[in-house]
Design a protein around this motif. Structure first.
Motif, short mmCIF file in Angstrom:
data_model
loop_
_atom_site.label_atom_id
_atom_site.label_comp_id
_atom_site.label_asym_id
_atom_site.label_seq_id
_atom_site.Cartn_x
_atom_site.Cartn_y
_atom_site.Cartn_z
N ALA A 53 -15.33 -30.42 -40.70
CA ALA A 53 -16.29 -29.70 -39.92
C ALA A 53 -16.98 -28.50 -40.59
CB ALA A 53 -15.86 -29.37 -38.63
N GLY A 97 -13.00 -40.72 -33.16
CA GLY A 97 -13.49 -40.01 -34.03
C GLY A 97 -12.86 -39.91 -35.27
N ASN A 101 -15.28 -41.38 -38.88
CA ASN A 101 -15.24 -40.57 -40.01
C ASN A 101 -14.32 -41.30 -41.15
OD1 ASN A 101 -16.92 -38.91 -39.09
ND2 ASN A 101 -15.56 -37.38 -38.47
N ASP A 119 -23.36 -36.66 -41.37
CA ASP A 119 -23.61 -35.81 -40.35
C ASP A 119 -25.23 -36.00 -40.34
OD1 ASP A 119 -21.07 -35.23 -39.85
OD2 ASP A 119 -21.03 -33.47 -41.17
N PHE A 129 -23.43 -32.26 -37.29
CA PHE A 129 -22.42 -33.14 -36.97
C PHE A 129 -22.83 -34.69 -36.31
CE2 PHE A 129 -24.31 -31.14 -33.09
CZ PHE A 129 -24.18 -32.14 -32.27
N ASP A 133 -17.40 -36.76 -34.71
CA ASP A 133 -17.06 -35.37 -34.48
C ASP A 133 -16.87 -34.56 -33.14
OD1 ASP A 133 -17.22 -35.12 -37.59
OD2 ASP A 133 -19.12 -34.00 -37.57
N GLN A 134 -17.85 -35.28 -32.45
CA GLN A 134 -17.76 -34.89 -30.88
C GLN A 134 -16.73 -35.58 -30.35
OE1 GLN A 134 -19.68 -32.20 -29.80
NE2 GLN A 134 -19.91 -32.31 -32.18
N THR A 137 -13.56 -33.54 -30.93
CA THR A 137 -13.74 -32.35 -30.09
C THR A 137 -13.35 -32.71 -28.75
OG1 THR A 137 -15.25 -31.33 -31.57
CG2 THR A 137 -15.16 -30.34 -29.43
#
Length: 160
Positions: A53, A97, A101, A119, A129, A133-134, A137
């Motif tokens: 990130a 996630g 990735n 991204d 992002f 990524d979300q 998180t």
């Protein structure tokens, strides 16, 4: 009752949304001028990120590939014992996630295990992002909430 199906449904949905949006971004965003929407609050612009990130450690792509593999393997191993819906959703999101990735790192250029993550979303002045990524998180936040509430992975309250 086992919540394994919740975990895998969450993971599958997150992976599907992540990979679909990345495929669309590769066609409609990458190689094009940045596109601002919602009065400039959101910008669609493509960025190939070989690091973590915020482009942290761009030369450690292989390390992040192995971390994602370890995360996916760990969640797969604990999935059958999950009895809490909160934990199931949190772990499903983290799996989505990490898996999303990881797919980029395995199959995108420059090559297997060294690919750069695509991204493409920027909100305000934030970093760029993607959906994966979300997912990580939000999943990590849900896991923290479950932990602070004292909800065990295997269900019930208490510390274990």
């Amino acid at each position: 009752m086992r919540r394994t199906y919740v975990l895998w449904a969450t993971a599958a949905a997150g992976l599907a949304v992540d990979q679909s949006t990345k495929a669309l971004a590769a066609v409609f965003v990458e190689g094009h001028e940045a596109r601002r929407v919602l009065g400039g609050a959101v910008t669609f612009t493509a960025f190939r990120n070989s690091g973590a990130a915020g482009s942290f450690a761009p030369d450690a792509t292989l390390v992040f590939t192995f971390l994602a593999i370890a995360t996916v393997v760990f969640i797969t191993r604990v999935a059958p014992s999950v009895r809490s819906t909160g934990w199931a959703v949190g772990l499903g999101l983290v799996f989505a996630g990490a898996g999303g990735n990881l797919a980029d790192r395995l199959f995108r250029t420059p090559g297997f295990g060294r690919g750069a993550v695509l991204d493409f979303v920027q909100v305000g002045g934030s970093g760029i992002f993607n959906v994966a990524d979300q997912c990580v998180t939000l999943g990590a936040a849900l896991i923290l909430v479950q932990t602070f509430r004292g909800v065990r992975l295997r269900g019930g309250l208490g510390v274990r």
